[in-house]
Design a protein around this motif. Structure first.
Motif, PDB file in Angstrom:
ATOM      1  N   GLN A  84       0.817  -1.208   0.000  1.00 55.50           N
ATOM      2  CA  GLN A  84       0.000   0.000   0.000  1.00 55.50           C
ATOM      3  C   GLN A  84       0.854   1.262   0.000  1.00 55.50           C
ATOM      4  O   GLN A  84       0.517   2.252  -0.670  1.00 55.50           O
ATOM      5  N   LEU A  85       1.948   1.271   0.738  1.00 58.29           N
ATOM      6  CA  LEU A  85       2.806   2.454   0.772  1.00 58.29           C
ATOM      7  C   LEU A  85       3.582   2.618  -0.535  1.00 58.29           C
ATOM      8  O   LEU A  85       3.936   3.734  -0.920  1.00 58.29           O
ATOM      9  N   ARG A  86       3.824   1.510  -1.212  1.00 53.54           N
ATOM     10  CA  ARG A  86       4.455   1.617  -2.531  1.00 53.54           C
ATOM     11  C   ARG A  86       3.528   2.349  -3.501  1.00 53.54           C
ATOM     12  O   ARG A  86       4.004   3.083  -4.388  1.00 53.54           O
ATOM     13  N   ALA A  87       2.210   2.165  -3.329  1.00 41.10           N
ATOM     14  CA  ALA A  87       1.256   2.877  -4.194  1.00 41.10           C
ATOM     15  C   ALA A  87       1.353   4.390  -3.994  1.00 41.10           C
ATOM     16  O   ALA A  87       1.022   5.165  -4.898  1.00 41.10           O
ATOM     17  N   LEU A  88       1.811   4.811  -2.812  1.00 43.70           N
ATOM     18  CA  LEU A  88       2.031   6.235  -2.548  1.00 43.70           C
ATOM     19  C   LEU A  88       3.348   6.704  -3.156  1.00 43.70           C
ATOM     20  O   LEU A  88       3.531   7.895  -3.398  1.00 43.70           O
ATOM     21  N   GLY A  89       4.244   5.742  -3.413  1.00 42.63           N
ATOM     22  CA  GLY A  89       5.563   6.084  -3.937  1.00 42.63           C
ATOM     23  C   GLY A  89       6.666   5.911  -2.924  1.00 42.63           C
ATOM     24  O   GLY A  89       7.758   6.458  -3.078  1.00 42.63           O
ATOM     25  N   VAL A  90       6.392   5.131  -1.859  1.00 37.60           N
ATOM     26  CA  VAL A  90       7.361   4.915  -0.785  1.00 37.60           C
ATOM     27  C   VAL A  90       7.861   3.476  -0.847  1.00 37.60           C
ATOM     28  O   VAL A  90       7.064   2.534  -0.843  1.00 37.60           O
ATOM     29  N   GLU A  91       9.170   3.313  -0.883  1.00 38.91           N
ATOM     30  CA  GLU A  91       9.773   1.982  -0.922  1.00 38.91           C
ATOM     31  C   GLU A  91       9.984   1.486   0.508  1.00 38.91           C
ATOM     32  O   GLU A  91      10.560   2.194   1.339  1.00 38.91           O
ATOM     33  N   ILE A  92       9.494   0.277   0.799  1.00 39.81           N
ATOM     34  CA  ILE A  92       9.608  -0.297   2.138  1.00 39.81           C
ATOM     35  C   ILE A  92      10.395  -1.602   2.060  1.00 39.81           C
ATOM     36  O   ILE A  92      10.063  -2.502   1.282  1.00 39.81           O
ATOM     37  N   GLU A  93      11.438  -1.707   2.876  1.00 40.61           N
ATOM     38  CA  GLU A  93      12.177  -2.956   3.027  1.00 40.61           C
ATOM     39  C   GLU A  93      11.738  -3.626   4.324  1.00 40.61           C
ATOM     40  O   GLU A  93      11.780  -3.000   5.394  1.00 40.61           O
ATOM     41  N   LEU A  94      11.314  -4.881   4.254  1.00 41.48           N
ATOM     42  CA  LEU A  94      10.876  -5.612   5.446  1.00 41.48           C
ATOM     43  C   LEU A  94      12.055  -6.351   6.062  1.00 41.48           C
ATOM     44  O   LEU A  94      12.807  -7.039   5.368  1.00 41.48           O
ATOM     45  N   VAL A  95      12.191  -6.224   7.375  1.00 41.59           N
ATOM     46  CA  VAL A  95      13.233  -6.926   8.124  1.00 41.59           C
ATOM     47  C   VAL A  95      12.568  -7.662   9.271  1.00 41.59           C
ATOM     48  O   VAL A  95      11.842  -7.054  10.075  1.00 41.59           O
ATOM     49  N   GLN A  96      12.786  -8.970   9.356  1.00 42.05           N
ATOM     50  CA  GLN A  96      12.224  -9.773  10.440  1.00 42.05           C
ATOM     51  C   GLN A  96      13.287  -9.991  11.513  1.00 42.05           C
ATOM     52  O   GLN A  96      14.430 -10.356  11.202  1.00 42.05           O
ATOM     53  N   GLN A  97      12.902  -9.777  12.776  1.00 37.91           N
ATOM     54  CA  GLN A  97      13.831  -9.922  13.891  1.00 37.91           C
ATOM     55  C   GLN A  97      13.213 -10.783  14.990  1.00 37.91           C
ATOM     56  O   GLN A  97      11.982 -10.875  15.114  1.00 37.91           O
ATOM     57  N   GLU A  98      14.058 -11.379  15.783  1.00 38.76           N
ATOM     58  CA  GLU A  98      13.595 -12.040  17.002  1.00 38.76           C
ATOM     59  C   GLU A  98      12.946 -10.984  17.884  1.00 38.76           C
ATOM     60  O   GLU A  98      13.356  -9.819  17.883  1.00 38.76           O
ATOM     61  N   ALA A  99      11.882 -11.382  18.621  1.00 42.74           N
ATOM     62  CA  ALA A  99      11.066 -10.413  19.359  1.00 42.74           C
ATOM     63  C   ALA A  99      11.901  -9.528  20.283  1.00 42.74           C
ATOM     64  O   ALA A  99      11.718  -8.305  20.322  1.00 42.74           O
ATOM     65  N   GLY A 100      12.811 -10.124  21.036  1.00 44.53           N
ATOM     66  CA  GLY A 100      13.630  -9.343  21.956  1.00 44.53           C
ATOM     67  C   GLY A 100      14.493  -8.316  21.246  1.00 44.53           C
ATOM     68  O   GLY A 100      14.668  -7.184  21.718  1.00 44.53           O
ATOM     69  N   ALA A 101      15.020  -8.698  20.084  1.00 45.70           N
ATOM     70  CA  ALA A 101      15.854  -7.779  19.312  1.00 45.70           C
ATOM     71  C   ALA A 101      15.029  -6.626  18.757  1.00 45.70           C
ATOM     72  O   ALA A 101      15.480  -5.470  18.745  1.00 45.70           O
ATOM     73  N   LEU A 102      13.804  -6.938  18.292  1.00 43.97           N
ATOM     74  CA  LEU A 102      12.939  -5.875  17.772  1.00 43.97           C
ATOM     75  C   LEU A 102      12.600  -4.866  18.858  1.00 43.97           C
ATOM     76  O   LEU A 102      12.707  -3.648  18.659  1.00 43.97           O
ATOM     77  N   VAL A 103      12.191  -5.359  20.027  1.00 48.43           N
ATOM     78  CA  VAL A 103      11.826  -4.459  21.121  1.00 48.43           C
ATOM     79  C   VAL A 103      13.040  -3.626  21.549  1.00 48.43           C
ATOM     80  O   VAL A 103      12.923  -2.415  21.794  1.00 48.43           O
ATOM     81  N   ALA A 104      14.206  -4.263  21.619  1.00 45.23           N
ATOM     82  CA  ALA A 104      15.417  -3.534  22.007  1.00 45.23           C
ATOM     83  C   ALA A 104      15.732  -2.421  21.015  1.00 45.23           C
ATOM     84  O   ALA A 104      16.103  -1.310  21.407  1.00 45.23           O
ATOM     85  N   ASP A 105      15.566  -2.710  19.723  1.00 46.81           N
ATOM     86  CA  ASP A 105      15.824  -1.689  18.709  1.00 46.81           C
ATOM     87  C   ASP A 105      14.834  -0.540  18.814  1.00 46.81           C
ATOM     88  O   ASP A 105      15.210   0.641  18.662  1.00 46.81           O
ATOM     89  N   GLU A 106      13.569  -0.856  19.054  1.00 45.48           N
ATOM     90  CA  GLU A 106      12.567   0.210  19.141  1.00 45.48           C
ATOM     91  C   GLU A 106      12.748   1.035  20.414  1.00 45.48           C
ATOM     92  O   GLU A 106      12.529   2.243  20.412  1.00 45.48           O
ATOM     93  N   ILE A 107      13.152   0.392  21.503  1.00 50.53           N
ATOM     94  CA  ILE A 107      13.408   1.133  22.735  1.00 50.53           C
ATOM     95  C   ILE A 107      14.577   2.097  22.547  1.00 50.53           C
ATOM     96  O   ILE A 107      14.538   3.255  22.983  1.00 50.53           O
ATOM     97  N   SER A 108      15.624   1.639  21.869  1.00 47.80           N
ATOM     98  CA  SER A 108      16.827   2.455  21.698  1.00 47.80           C
ATOM     99  C   SER A 108      16.710   3.458  20.556  1.00 47.80           C
ATOM    100  O   SER A 108      17.568   4.334  20.403  1.00 47.80           O
TER     101      SER A 108
END
Length: 406
Positions: free
Chosen positions: A272-296
């Motif tokens: 859907q965001l590509r339809a706006l003209g925005v390129e999105i790269e998806l990255v999958q992470q282990e839950a703890g790593a994702l939360v740590a990245d978002e906290i920091s």
């Protein structure tokens, strides 16, 4: 140090004293509306054995001692946790039978893969289990389970913006991204209709939810989204993608590896965001790593969801003092901080609700996050189980009077 979610829930408590063996007195220098709600949360504020905590030290999490109807028996890492009945338990709920619960043991199985969970349930190896929206119909058709469904309290899955980095520090960009999301498609296709579109930071199941977000929230409008991006200085290049000063607009969107529902939503967002003209790269992470990245703050876009029963979660999600804890948006907004503080220090329920409403309006209009869905949660209970009670207030399964039949 940041107090974290539990500390923030009791932030106004100045000191605590035990006046006798069964009485605790808390001293607060100012009013604190969420106090009783916070204290009633067993996830954060269950009563622990001081003797056991001091004896076990850092290993207490592996040797817990509490005050509930079951005692810790065994923990096999990655496989199971086993509890045994507490024979001395006699302080249960008024509506349940007095004394210990009926089941001798409760075993929590760790089954990471969704497909394996479904197979285990169909084989009769599991009596109670959460069920994803995508598997709900499969489990229902077995005829082996009763399914309880309810709107999940909290935020619902949402698209997290890192408000501290450009261009996400521009409200026009955040608003445009939110407008480019067709939530009805997410509900219908990604969630198989087992959700409702959400336009504000809280689901309708949260105490303090403001229905006005349905009117001020950003609905799907690609034309207006494109106009906002143009206003923010972006133009379409020859490939039909947005760019500014010759730099294409692209983001990395982080989600949890193995969380199939979130991944499916993220893939739809990418499209859907590509339809706006925005390129999105998806990255999958282990839950703890994702939360740590978002906290920091080590991210641009991220999938997130927080379960909570009361609107006080807004303080934890958006107050600047919570950066480094649940303020994953990395948001520092003095005007919002002032509103959030009033939601905690105002004791009159009606006046407090007005401040809560104002916070929801401000967060929604500024698009600090992009709300997506209010999800239905499903719990399957085997037909072998009788006497269970599922609460629509606490969203918990009570097994006080439950027992197994052949």
């Amino acid at each position: 140090a940041n107090p974290g979610a539990a500390g923030a829930s009791l932030a106004a408590v100045e000191s605590v004293e035990a006046t006798d063996d069964s009485t605790v007195v808390m001293h607060l220098p100012q009013p604190f509306f969420p106090l009783l709600t916070s204290l009633s949360d067993p996830g954060y504020f269950g009563i622990l054995s001081q003797k056991a905590v001091e004896a076990a030290g850092d290993d207490y999490g592996r040797q817990p001692v509490g005050t509930g109807p079951y005692r810790f028996k065994e923990w096999v890492t990655g496989e199971k946790v086993v509890l045994e009945r507490n024979p001395d338990f006699n302080w249960g709920l008024d509506w349940a039978h007095p004394g210990p619960w009926y089941p001798d043991e409760i075993e929590f199985r760790i089954i990471p893969e969704t497909a394996t969970q479904v197979v285990s349930m169909e084989a009769g190896e599991v009596d109670i289990a959460p069920v994803s929206a995508s598997d709900e119909e499969t489990i229902r058709q077995t005829g082996l389970f009763t399914l309880y469904d309810i709107l999940l309290p909290g935020t619902g899955p949402y698209l997290q913006f890192n408000n501290s980095v450009a261009p996400l520090d521009d409200a026009r960009v955040r608003q445009a991204l939110s407008m480019a999301i067709d939530r009805d498609v997410l509900v219908r296709v990604a969630m198989n209709g087992k959700a409702v579109a959400q336009y504000g930071p809280l689901s309708a199941a949260v105490i303090g939810y403001w229905p006005g977000v349905e009117y001020v929230g950003y609905r799907y409008n690609l034309e207006k989204a494109s106009a906002l991006m143009a206003e923010a200085g972006y133009t379409l290049n020859a490939s039909g993608m947005l760019e500014k000063d010759g730099q294409p607009l692209q983001f990395t969107l982080k989600t949890i590896a193995g969380e199939e529902t979130w991944l499916k939503i993220a893939e739809f967002l990418q499209e859907q965001l590509r339809a706006l003209g925005v390129e999105i790269e998806l990255v999958q992470q282990e839950a703890g790593a994702l939360v740590a990245d978002e906290i920091s703050g080590n991210y641009e876009l991220g999938m997130m969801q927080v379960g909570w029963s009361d609107a006080d979660i807004l303080y934890q999600l958006f107050h600047s003092s919570m950066i480094g804890a649940l303020n994953l948006s990395q948001l520092s907004d003095p005007e919002l901080d002032e509103l959030l503080t009033k939601t905690r220090t105002t004791l009159d329920p009606e006046l407090r609700q007005q401040w809560v409403d104002d916070v929801q309006r401000y967060v929604t209009e500024q698009a600090f996050i992009a709300p997506l869905l209010s999800t239905l949660t499903f719990t399957a209970v085997s037909n072998r189980v009788e006497g269970e009670v599922y609460s629509t207030v606490t969203y918990e399964m009570y097994l006080n009077d439950a027992y197994l039949v052949d």
